[in-house]
Scaffold this motif. Structure first.
Motif, PDB file in Angstrom:
ATOM      1  N   CYS A 155       0.351  -1.391   0.016  1.00  0.00           N
ATOM      2  CA  CYS A 155       0.054   0.529  -0.217  1.00  0.00           C
ATOM      3  C   CYS A 155       0.818   1.100   0.267  1.00  0.00           C
ATOM      4  O   CYS A 155       0.777   2.001  -1.105  1.00  0.00           O
ATOM      5  N   LEU A 156       2.044   1.428   0.420  1.00  0.00           N
ATOM      6  CA  LEU A 156       2.440   2.138   1.021  1.00  0.00           C
ATOM      7  C   LEU A 156       3.383   2.552  -0.838  1.00  0.00           C
ATOM      8  O   LEU A 156       3.481   3.806  -1.402  1.00  0.00           O
ATOM      9  N   ILE A 157       4.198   1.354  -1.027  1.00  0.00           N
ATOM     10  CA  ILE A 157       4.214   1.443  -2.200  1.00  0.00           C
ATOM     11  C   ILE A 157       3.870   2.393  -3.300  1.00  0.00           C
ATOM     12  O   ILE A 157       3.617   2.742  -4.005  1.00  0.00           O
ATOM     13  N   GLY A 208       0.683   8.683  -5.982  1.00  0.00           N
ATOM     14  CA  GLY A 208       0.752  10.204  -5.765  1.00  0.00           C
ATOM     15  C   GLY A 208      -0.396  10.095  -4.950  1.00  0.00           C
ATOM     16  O   GLY A 208      -0.358  11.461  -4.128  1.00  0.00           O
ATOM     17  N   SER A 209      -0.909   9.200  -4.303  1.00  0.00           N
ATOM     18  CA  SER A 209      -2.266   9.636  -4.229  1.00  0.00           C
ATOM     19  C   SER A 209      -2.776   8.476  -3.482  1.00  0.00           C
ATOM     20  O   SER A 209      -2.510   7.237  -3.757  1.00  0.00           O
ATOM     21  N   ILE A 210      -3.595   8.577  -2.917  1.00  0.00           N
ATOM     22  CA  ILE A 210      -4.569   7.206  -1.654  1.00  0.00           C
ATOM     23  C   ILE A 210      -5.493   6.523  -3.020  1.00  0.00           C
ATOM     24  O   ILE A 210      -5.404   5.129  -2.819  1.00  0.00           O
ATOM     25  N   SER A 211      -6.255   8.131  -3.108  1.00  0.00           N
ATOM     26  CA  SER A 211      -7.481   7.028  -4.355  1.00  0.00           C
ATOM     27  C   SER A 211      -6.452   6.222  -5.437  1.00  0.00           C
ATOM     28  O   SER A 211      -6.832   5.409  -5.964  1.00  0.00           O
ATOM     29  N   ALA A 212      -5.410   6.881  -6.065  1.00  0.00           N
ATOM     30  CA  ALA A 212      -4.570   6.240  -6.951  1.00  0.00           C
ATOM     31  C   ALA A 212      -4.222   5.253  -7.010  1.00  0.00           C
ATOM     32  O   ALA A 212      -4.423   4.063  -7.556  1.00  0.00           O
ATOM     33  N   GLY A 213      -3.485   5.811  -5.800  1.00  0.00           N
ATOM     34  CA  GLY A 213      -2.740   3.882  -5.312  1.00  0.00           C
ATOM     35  C   GLY A 213      -3.982   2.704  -4.795  1.00  0.00           C
ATOM     36  O   GLY A 213      -3.679   1.647  -5.114  1.00  0.00           O
ATOM     37  N   ASN A 267      -5.869  -2.363  -6.347  1.00  0.00           N
ATOM     38  CA  ASN A 267      -7.744  -2.503  -6.813  1.00  0.00           C
ATOM     39  C   ASN A 267      -8.311  -2.806  -5.748  1.00  0.00           C
ATOM     40  O   ASN A 267      -9.221  -3.463  -5.673  1.00  0.00           O
ATOM     41  N   LEU A 268      -7.901  -1.794  -5.387  1.00  0.00           N
ATOM     42  CA  LEU A 268      -8.940  -2.055  -3.326  1.00  0.00           C
ATOM     43  C   LEU A 268      -9.955   0.202  -3.879  1.00  0.00           C
ATOM     44  O   LEU A 268      -9.474   0.382  -4.236  1.00  0.00           O
ATOM     45  N   THR A 269     -10.350  -0.477  -2.253  1.00  0.00           N
ATOM     46  CA  THR A 269     -11.454   0.954  -2.523  1.00  0.00           C
ATOM     47  C   THR A 269     -10.060   2.273  -1.644  1.00  0.00           C
ATOM     48  O   THR A 269      -9.458   1.677  -0.783  1.00  0.00           O
ATOM     49  N   VAL A 292      -7.253   0.899   2.189  1.00  0.00           N
ATOM     50  CA  VAL A 292      -5.379   1.677   1.907  1.00  0.00           C
ATOM     51  C   VAL A 292      -5.377   2.440   2.936  1.00  0.00           C
ATOM     52  O   VAL A 292      -3.979   2.571   3.241  1.00  0.00           O
ATOM     53  N   SER A 293      -6.261   3.980   3.337  1.00  0.00           N
ATOM     54  CA  SER A 293      -5.875   4.478   3.940  1.00  0.00           C
ATOM     55  C   SER A 293      -6.123   3.489   5.635  1.00  0.00           C
ATOM     56  O   SER A 293      -4.842   3.658   6.601  1.00  0.00           O
TER      57      SER A 293
END
Length: 284
Positions: free
Chosen positions: A8-10, A16-21, A26-28, A32-33
């Motif tokens: 998740c960190l990588i 560049g953002s949590i949503s893009a990561g 393939n997660l919401t 991830v947060s």
């Protein structure tokens, strides 16, 4: 701390953002947060500064990100090794390779090795000599093929071949009458391209002979020298085996006893080699 948190960190750092990561994984966004919050809580420091549009790594985050990338690489390599064992193979040799090329003798040795041990596969990691020495130190590669000059303090090695340097460039940048070979002093009136590790060595040879050369461009990689030469911006001074990476350029050898490039197979001193790496080291 677990692999899922590091993944998740990588992903967040690289996207560049949590949503893009999250999309990359393939997660919401919420899970991830949550993983990042748990990772920061376990580390006891903030890893990311969350801006309105992008996240930025803190110093602690940069350190953990670098470690996470190495762990991720090792994990993927281990999974690939296990697949090979399932297929009845002996696993993989993790080999670092200089991106500038390693010469005909090296590939002859590889062919001989694979004829003798066809059940061993290779995982290649490209980089310049400094990057591969770092990979050896971090033990992300077993062996590495690198080019002099380099520090031998923490590695031991075998010389695979010695190569002369060549001047490579567009034909119109050479003298009207093309010589069979150049001495360094013949290059005084020409614009030269060289990769940085060799600049001091070449200039020292020149200094002892009472002259200096003009380097239009210093680079970190022989391929960049060739790209500039391909654009007609000067003559690249590169080891002989690198010429194969050029297209339609003229090459003239440089005859200078003090100037040659050694391609070496190296290992980290004191590190035990696993079976595939040991066989390659002993049979090369």
């Amino acid at each position: 701390m677990n692999l899922e948190q590091l993944d998740c960190l990588i992903a967040v750092v690289e996207e560049g953002s949590i949503s893009a990561g999250a999309r990359r994984l393939n997660l919401t966004q919420p899970p991830v947060s949550l993983q990042l919050q748990r990772l920061e809580a376990e580390c006891g420091v903030r890893l990311l500064d969350r801006g309105s549009r992008r996240v930025r790594m803190t110093e602690a985050g940069k350190s953990l990100y670098d470690t996470a990338k190495r762990i991720q690489s090792l994990t993927l390599a281990a999974r690939e090794d296990m697949k090979n064992f399932q297929l009845g193979k002996k696993g993989s040799l993790h080999l670092g390779m200089i991106s500038s090329g390693s010469g005909r003798k090296f590939f002859q040795g590889v062919r001989y090795f694979l004829q003798k041990y066809p059940e061993i596969s290779f995982q290649l990691y490209e980089g310049n000599t400094y990057q591969l020495l770092d990979a050896l130190e971090r033990e992300t590669v077993d062996l590495a093929v690198i080019r002099t000059p380099f520090s031998r303090i923490r590695v031991e090695g075998k010389v695979l071949c010695r190569e002369p340097f060549c001047a490579v460039g567009s034909r119109d940048l050479f003298p009207a009458v093309l010589p069979e070979a150049f001495a360094l002093k013949d290059l005084q009136e020409l614009s030269l391209l060289v990769y940085r590790r060799w600049e001091g060595i070449i200039q020292e040879v020149c200094r002892k002979q009472g002259f200096s050369l003009y380097f239009r461009c210093l680079t970190d990689d022989a391929r960049s020298c060739l790209q500039w030469a391909q654009a007609g911006l000067g003559l690249a001074l590169v080891p002989e085996s690198v010429i194969s990476l050029s297209h339609g350029l003229t090459a003239v050898p440089i005859r200078e006893e003090q100037l040659d490039s050694q391609v070496c197979l190296v290992r980290k001193k004191g590190r035990p080699l696993h079976e595939s790496a040991r066989l390659f080291w002993e049979n090369y």
